[in-house]
Design a protein around this motif. Structure first.
Motif, PDB file in Angstrom:
ATOM      1  N   VAL A  47      48.435  51.257  38.990  1.00  0.00           N
ATOM      2  CA  VAL A  47      47.227  50.836  38.270  1.00  0.00           C
ATOM      3  C   VAL A  47      46.405  49.879  39.130  1.00  0.00           C
ATOM      4  CG1 VAL A  47      46.348  49.587  36.266  1.00  0.00           C
ATOM      5  CG2 VAL A  47      48.258  51.180  35.995  1.00  0.00           C
ATOM      6  N   VAL A  48      47.081  48.905  39.752  1.00  0.00           N
ATOM      7  CA  VAL A  48      46.386  47.936  40.610  1.00  0.00           C
ATOM      8  C   VAL A  48      45.706  48.646  41.782  1.00  0.00           C
ATOM      9  CG1 VAL A  48      46.698  45.970  42.164  1.00  0.00           C
ATOM     10  CG2 VAL A  48      47.888  46.016  39.970  1.00  0.00           C
ATOM     11  N   LEU A  91      45.183  36.722  37.169  1.00  0.00           N
ATOM     12  CA  LEU A  91      44.684  36.602  35.793  1.00  0.00           C
ATOM     13  C   LEU A  91      45.433  37.526  34.840  1.00  0.00           C
ATOM     14  CD1 LEU A  91      40.823  36.374  36.422  1.00  0.00           C
ATOM     15  CD2 LEU A  91      42.336  34.539  35.631  1.00  0.00           C
ATOM     16  N   CYS A  92      45.884  38.668  35.356  1.00  0.00           N
ATOM     17  CA  CYS A  92      46.592  39.640  34.523  1.00  0.00           C
ATOM     18  C   CYS A  92      48.106  39.426  34.532  1.00  0.00           C
ATOM     19  CB  CYS A  92      46.274  41.064  34.976  1.00  0.00           C
ATOM     20  SG  CYS A  92      44.544  41.531  34.748  1.00  0.00           S
ATOM     21  N   GLY A  93      48.583  38.414  35.250  1.00  0.00           N
ATOM     22  CA  GLY A  93      50.013  38.117  35.280  1.00  0.00           C
ATOM     23  C   GLY A  93      50.850  39.167  35.975  1.00  0.00           C
ATOM     24  N   VAL A 125      54.299  42.704  43.637  1.00  0.00           N
ATOM     25  CA  VAL A 125      53.230  43.690  43.503  1.00  0.00           C
ATOM     26  C   VAL A 125      51.901  43.080  43.935  1.00  0.00           C
ATOM     27  CG1 VAL A 125      51.899  45.073  41.862  1.00  0.00           C
ATOM     28  CG2 VAL A 125      54.385  44.996  41.683  1.00  0.00           C
ATOM     29  N   THR A 126      51.657  41.836  43.513  1.00  0.00           N
ATOM     30  CA  THR A 126      50.431  41.145  43.909  1.00  0.00           C
ATOM     31  C   THR A 126      50.361  40.985  45.419  1.00  0.00           C
ATOM     32  OG1 THR A 126      50.322  39.904  41.833  1.00  0.00           O
ATOM     33  CG2 THR A 126      49.104  39.001  43.696  1.00  0.00           C
ATOM     34  N   GLY A 127      51.463  40.544  46.017  1.00  0.00           N
ATOM     35  CA  GLY A 127      51.492  40.305  47.457  1.00  0.00           C
ATOM     36  C   GLY A 127      51.202  41.557  48.265  1.00  0.00           C
ATOM     37  N   VAL A 128      51.879  42.659  47.919  1.00  0.00           N
ATOM     38  CA  VAL A 128      51.666  43.916  48.638  1.00  0.00           C
ATOM     39  C   VAL A 128      50.232  44.407  48.443  1.00  0.00           C
ATOM     40  CG1 VAL A 128      52.309  46.358  48.745  1.00  0.00           C
ATOM     41  CG2 VAL A 128      54.085  44.603  48.560  1.00  0.00           C
ATOM     42  N   SER A 129      49.736  44.341  47.216  1.00  0.00           N
ATOM     43  CA  SER A 129      48.389  44.829  46.919  1.00  0.00           C
ATOM     44  C   SER A 129      47.330  44.042  47.673  1.00  0.00           C
ATOM     45  CB  SER A 129      48.118  44.752  45.410  1.00  0.00           C
ATOM     46  OG  SER A 129      49.033  45.537  44.683  1.00  0.00           O
ATOM     47  N   VAL A 130      47.460  42.728  47.683  1.00  0.00           N
ATOM     48  CA  VAL A 130      46.469  41.874  48.345  1.00  0.00           C
ATOM     49  C   VAL A 130      46.497  42.093  49.855  1.00  0.00           C
ATOM     50  CG1 VAL A 130      45.817  39.481  48.862  1.00  0.00           C
ATOM     51  CG2 VAL A 130      46.417  40.147  46.526  1.00  0.00           C
ATOM     52  N   LEU A 131      47.691  42.153  50.439  1.00  0.00           N
ATOM     53  CA  LEU A 131      47.790  42.344  51.887  1.00  0.00           C
ATOM     54  C   LEU A 131      47.187  43.683  52.307  1.00  0.00           C
ATOM     55  CD1 LEU A 131      51.266  40.963  53.051  1.00  0.00           C
ATOM     56  CD2 LEU A 131      49.004  39.974  53.331  1.00  0.00           C
ATOM     57  N   LEU A 132      47.506  44.748  51.581  1.00  0.00           N
ATOM     58  CA  LEU A 132      46.987  46.062  51.965  1.00  0.00           C
ATOM     59  C   LEU A 132      45.504  46.208  51.643  1.00  0.00           C
ATOM     60  CD1 LEU A 132      50.047  46.573  52.297  1.00  0.00           C
ATOM     61  CD2 LEU A 132      49.614  48.913  51.551  1.00  0.00           C
ATOM     62  N   ALA A 133      45.030  45.478  50.631  1.00  0.00           N
ATOM     63  CA  ALA A 133      43.592  45.494  50.334  1.00  0.00           C
ATOM     64  C   ALA A 133      42.804  44.796  51.428  1.00  0.00           C
ATOM     65  CB  ALA A 133      43.323  44.821  48.987  1.00  0.00           C
ATOM     66  N   GLY A 134      43.476  43.892  52.166  1.00  0.00           N
ATOM     67  CA  GLY A 134      42.799  43.117  53.202  1.00  0.00           C
ATOM     68  C   GLY A 134      43.014  43.611  54.615  1.00  0.00           C
ATOM     69  N   ILE A 135      43.332  44.902  54.766  1.00  0.00           N
ATOM     70  CA  ILE A 135      43.494  45.492  56.095  1.00  0.00           C
ATOM     71  C   ILE A 135      42.134  45.982  56.600  1.00  0.00           C
ATOM     72  CG2 ILE A 135      44.625  47.330  57.410  1.00  0.00           C
ATOM     73  CD1 ILE A 135      46.516  45.140  56.555  1.00  0.00           C
ATOM     74  N   SER A 136      41.989  46.052  57.903  1.00  0.00           N
ATOM     75  CA  SER A 136      40.713  46.376  58.559  1.00  0.00           C
ATOM     76  C   SER A 136      40.217  47.789  58.263  1.00  0.00           C
ATOM     77  CB  SER A 136      40.878  46.219  60.072  1.00  0.00           C
ATOM     78  OG  SER A 136      41.956  47.033  60.522  1.00  0.00           O
ATOM     79  N   ALA A 137      39.014  48.080  58.745  1.00  0.00           N
ATOM     80  CA  ALA A 137      38.414  49.410  58.572  1.00  0.00           C
ATOM     81  C   ALA A 137      39.308  50.487  59.175  1.00  0.00           C
ATOM     82  CB  ALA A 137      37.039  49.447  59.243  1.00  0.00           C
TER      83      ALA A 137
END
Length: 302
Positions: free
Chosen positions: A71-72, A243-245, A250-262
């Motif tokens: 979902v994330v 905010l969604c708890g 899951v948060t850590g993996v999602s944030v790191l992969l969302a912040g990868i380069s082009a």
């Protein structure tokens, strides 16, 4: 992961990148090496790495986290799609295509897995494999459409469903859910081949860097894009998860992969479909270099 361990991981990846660039500059790796390494990683090494990451005891908590992760990941791709549609309308056509695609598609397919594994271990790698499924779907649909009309729905579904990394997720899920054992020699082989992911991925990126003209790489448009790709997108993902708890891992993996380069495919597609290939290359190179700074910072706020 402690900060010293993270810095060591970043140092390892940087040295591997430099090694790849030097091997290319010296002619030890020929021009065709990029294509060979890409196919080797996508069709053998990365699938083995993904399958090995699923070889763990079944836990209902893990399955629940996987559903939340999907979902994330979908919501992050929706965010990327919205940003790609509203941020670049004043750009000339060639650059607009580049910006839109590079906002939608990151380089997490190559860099995300080794980073997730290095920071969060085998479970982090498994989560990263799941996280990348929505991005791969977007890559062959909305991503391709940034440069040209995407293919028929049947062609798109076939490409996504039969991609080696997606097939390895099927196999991994079957092994984990069914708790199916593998012959010891086969498990050892899969682990050994998958263990080459970080080294080969960074050597590949190094060979790409070696063939680029980096003069005039930094400009205000490139800086703005890099800020969106490496700060804004993971920042919104982080705030949304908190905010969604959402579970910390899951948060850590999602944030790191969302912040990868082009994604490195940005320049390839720009060259094929009359985008601004020189500008695309600068976006890929500069945003990749800046991950050496931003990835440790995002790890610190987890």
């Amino acid at each position: 992961m402690e900060i010293s361990g993270l810095l060591n991981l970043q140092g390892e990846m940087f040295l591997l990148l430099v090694a790849g660039a030097m091997l290319r500059k010296k002619g030890i790796l020929p021009p065709a090496a990029k294509d060979i390494l890409t196919d080797l990683i996508l069709y053998l090494v990365l699938p083995c790495n993904i399958i090995h990451s699923f070889r763990m005891e079944l836990d209902l908590g893990v399955l629940k986290s996987v559903l939340v992760l999907i979902v994330v990941a979908v919501m992050i791709q929706v965010l990327c799609m919205v940003l790609s549609r509203i941020l670049y309308n004043r750009e000339e056509t060639g650059r607009k295509k580049v910006f839109q695609y590079a906002t939608l598609v990151s380089n997490a397919g190559f860099m995300g897995n080794p980073i997730a594994e290095g920071v969060f271990g085998a479970q982090g790698l498994m989560y990263a494999s799941i996280y990348l499924v929505p991005q791969r779907i977007v890559m062959w649909t909305a991503g391709i459409a940034c440069f040209t009309e995407s293919g028929s729905p049947r062609e798109v579904i076939k490409k996504v469903a039969t991609h080696p990394c997606i097939v390895s997720v099927y196999i991994g899920l079957a092994l984990m859910i069914g708790q199916l054992p593998l012959p010891e020699f086969l498990g050892m082989t899969i682990k050994a081949v998958g263990g080459c992911t970080t080294a080969l991925s960074m050597l590949l990126i190094g060979t790409i860097f070696a063939d680029l003209d980096l003069s005039g790489m930094v400009s205000m448009p490139v800086l703005r894009f890099t800020l969106v790709r490496l700060v804004v997108i993971p920042g919104i993902a982080y705030l949304g998860c908190r905010l969604c708890g959402v579970d910390r891992l899951v948060t850590g993996v999602s944030v790191l992969l969302a912040g990868i380069s082009a994604g490195s495919t940005t320049a390839i597609l720009a060259n094929k479909y009359q985008g601004d290939v020189e500008f695309a290359t600068k976006c890929v190179v500069f945003s990749t270099l800046m991950t050496l700074v931003t990835v440790p910072l995002w790890c610190l706020v987890q």
